[in-house]
Design a protein around this motif. Structure first.
Motif, PDB file in Angstrom:
ATOM      1  N   ASP A  48      -2.125  -1.196  -6.573  1.00 20.99           N
ATOM      2  CA  ASP A  48      -2.992  -0.712  -7.650  1.00 20.99           C
ATOM      3  C   ASP A  48      -2.215  -0.556  -8.952  1.00 20.99           C
ATOM      4  OD1 ASP A  48      -5.249  -0.482  -5.937  1.00 20.99           O
ATOM      5  OD2 ASP A  48      -4.473   1.416  -5.181  1.00 20.99           O
TER       6      ASP A  48
ATOM      7  N   ASP B  96      -3.815  -5.837   5.510  1.00 20.04           N
ATOM      8  CA  ASP B  96      -5.102  -5.437   4.960  1.00 20.04           C
ATOM      9  C   ASP B  96      -4.862  -4.366   3.904  1.00 20.04           C
ATOM     10  OD1 ASP B  96      -7.673  -4.730   4.369  1.00 20.04           O
ATOM     11  OD2 ASP B  96      -8.169  -3.930   6.360  1.00 20.04           O
ATOM     12  N   VAL B  97      -4.989  -4.744   2.645  1.00 19.22           N
ATOM     13  CA  VAL B  97      -4.721  -3.789   1.562  1.00 19.22           C
ATOM     14  C   VAL B  97      -5.960  -2.982   1.200  1.00 19.22           C
ATOM     15  CG1 VAL B  97      -2.864  -5.204   0.614  1.00 19.22           C
ATOM     16  CG2 VAL B  97      -5.194  -5.481  -0.262  1.00 19.22           C
ATOM     17  N   GLY B  98      -7.083  -3.303   1.835  1.00 20.70           N
ATOM     18  CA  GLY B  98      -8.316  -2.595   1.506  1.00 20.70           C
ATOM     19  C   GLY B  98      -8.830  -3.000   0.142  1.00 20.70           C
ATOM     20  N   ALA B  99      -9.655  -2.138  -0.433  1.00 21.77           N
ATOM     21  CA  ALA B  99     -10.221  -2.435  -1.743  1.00 21.77           C
ATOM     22  C   ALA B  99      -9.173  -2.252  -2.829  1.00 21.77           C
ATOM     23  CB  ALA B  99     -11.410  -1.520  -2.018  1.00 21.77           C
ATOM     24  N   VAL B 100      -9.131  -3.205  -3.738  1.00 21.87           N
ATOM     25  CA  VAL B 100      -8.242  -3.109  -4.901  1.00 21.87           C
ATOM     26  C   VAL B 100      -9.141  -3.198  -6.131  1.00 21.87           C
ATOM     27  CG1 VAL B 100      -6.281  -4.074  -6.135  1.00 21.87           C
ATOM     28  CG2 VAL B 100      -6.375  -4.231  -3.639  1.00 21.87           C
ATOM     29  N   HIS B 101      -9.330  -2.084  -6.786  1.00 20.91           N
ATOM     30  CA  HIS B 101     -10.250  -2.033  -7.925  1.00 20.91           C
ATOM     31  C   HIS B 101      -9.755  -2.920  -9.063  1.00 20.91           C
ATOM     32  CE1 HIS B 101     -12.575   1.067  -5.997  1.00 20.91           C
ATOM     33  NE2 HIS B 101     -11.514   1.848  -5.893  1.00 20.91           N
TER      34      HIS B 101
ATOM     35  N   VAL C 268       0.814  -1.213   0.000  1.00 20.06           N
ATOM     36  CA  VAL C 268       0.000   0.000   0.000  1.00 20.06           C
ATOM     37  C   VAL C 268       0.852   1.271   0.000  1.00 20.06           C
ATOM     38  CG1 VAL C 268      -1.983  -1.133   1.044  1.00 20.06           C
ATOM     39  CG2 VAL C 268      -0.264  -0.072   2.513  1.00 20.06           C
TER      40      VAL C 268
ATOM     41  N   ARG D 281      -0.826   3.583  -5.154  1.00 27.22           N
ATOM     42  CA  ARG D 281      -0.375   2.458  -4.336  1.00 27.22           C
ATOM     43  C   ARG D 281       0.297   1.410  -5.228  1.00 27.22           C
ATOM     44  NH1 ARG D 281      -5.011   0.002  -0.738  1.00 27.22           N
ATOM     45  NH2 ARG D 281      -5.707  -0.584  -2.822  1.00 27.22           N
TER      46      ARG D 281
END
Length: 200
Positions: free
Chosen positions: A46, A68-73, A36, A43
């Motif tokens: 991303d 925890d990378v969170g949301a990755v579109h 991240v 990031r």
């Protein structure tokens, strides 16, 4: 078998080409959180996903561990519960999750200067009949690496713990080297300072 007869058809009816980003490492030297970390406002995770997508992958998987990378579109997260054992287990998790793909393109989250053109060249080599294609830079093998479906089945049993695919690739005589020197650089970002110094 001629080169023409080995060429693979393209089209929507074919199984997908899947990209896999390995992003489950502890990044101890980096101080953690490498996936991240930001490079040029983006990031690293991303950026890697965008590179694979722009290069022609129909779907992208990101292998993660404790971070925890969170949301990755535009990507699907794949958890590697054995991430502490090393990269081999992460590669296994990614390839296993993509085992029904026609081909899988693997890259690392910490190589932000890898270019989409390198991914395109590997996929083109595979469509021309290469069962395995490896990007080279000034004659040296690096990432990304493409495994055709049959090669995925062959390499999976060899991946345990921190043992990646290097030995497997060294033993194969059907690996096609694809020169990607002019498409980018495979520089690893191991520390925060290295990331700060990195420039295209």
């Amino acid at each position: 078998m001629s080169a023409a007869s080995r060429r693979r058809p393209s089209g929507a009816a074919q199984p997908p080409v899947v990209g896999v980003v390995l992003a489950a490492g502890a990044a101890t030297r980096f101080g953690g959180g490498k996936a991240v970390a930001r490079f040029q406002g983006e990031r690293l995770v991303d950026r890697a996903v965008a590179t694979l997508t722009a290069g022609g992958c129909d779907r992208v998987l990101v292998v993660v561990g404790a971070l925890d990378v969170g949301a990755v579109h535009h990507a699907i997260l794949v958890l590697n519960p054995d991430w502490t054992t090393g990269m081999g287990s992460s590669l296994h998790a990614g390839l296993f999750a993509a085992r029904d793909a026609a081909a899988v393109v693997v890259t690392l989250v910490d190589q932000p200067l890898i270019g989409a053109a390198a991914v395109k060249r590997l996929i083109a080599a595979w469509r021309d009949g290469a069962p395995i294609a490896v990007a080279t830079y000034d004659g040296r093998r690096a990432h990304p690496v493409l495994f055709g479906r049959e090669a995925v089945a062959d390499v999976l049993p060899t991946l345990t713990g921190d043992a990646g695919a290097r030995a497997f690739l060294a033993e194969r005589t059907d690996v096609v080297a694809v020169d990607c020197t002019d498409t980018g650089r495979p520089d690893d970002v191991d520390t925060v300072e290295a990331l700060r110094r990195l420039s295209p």
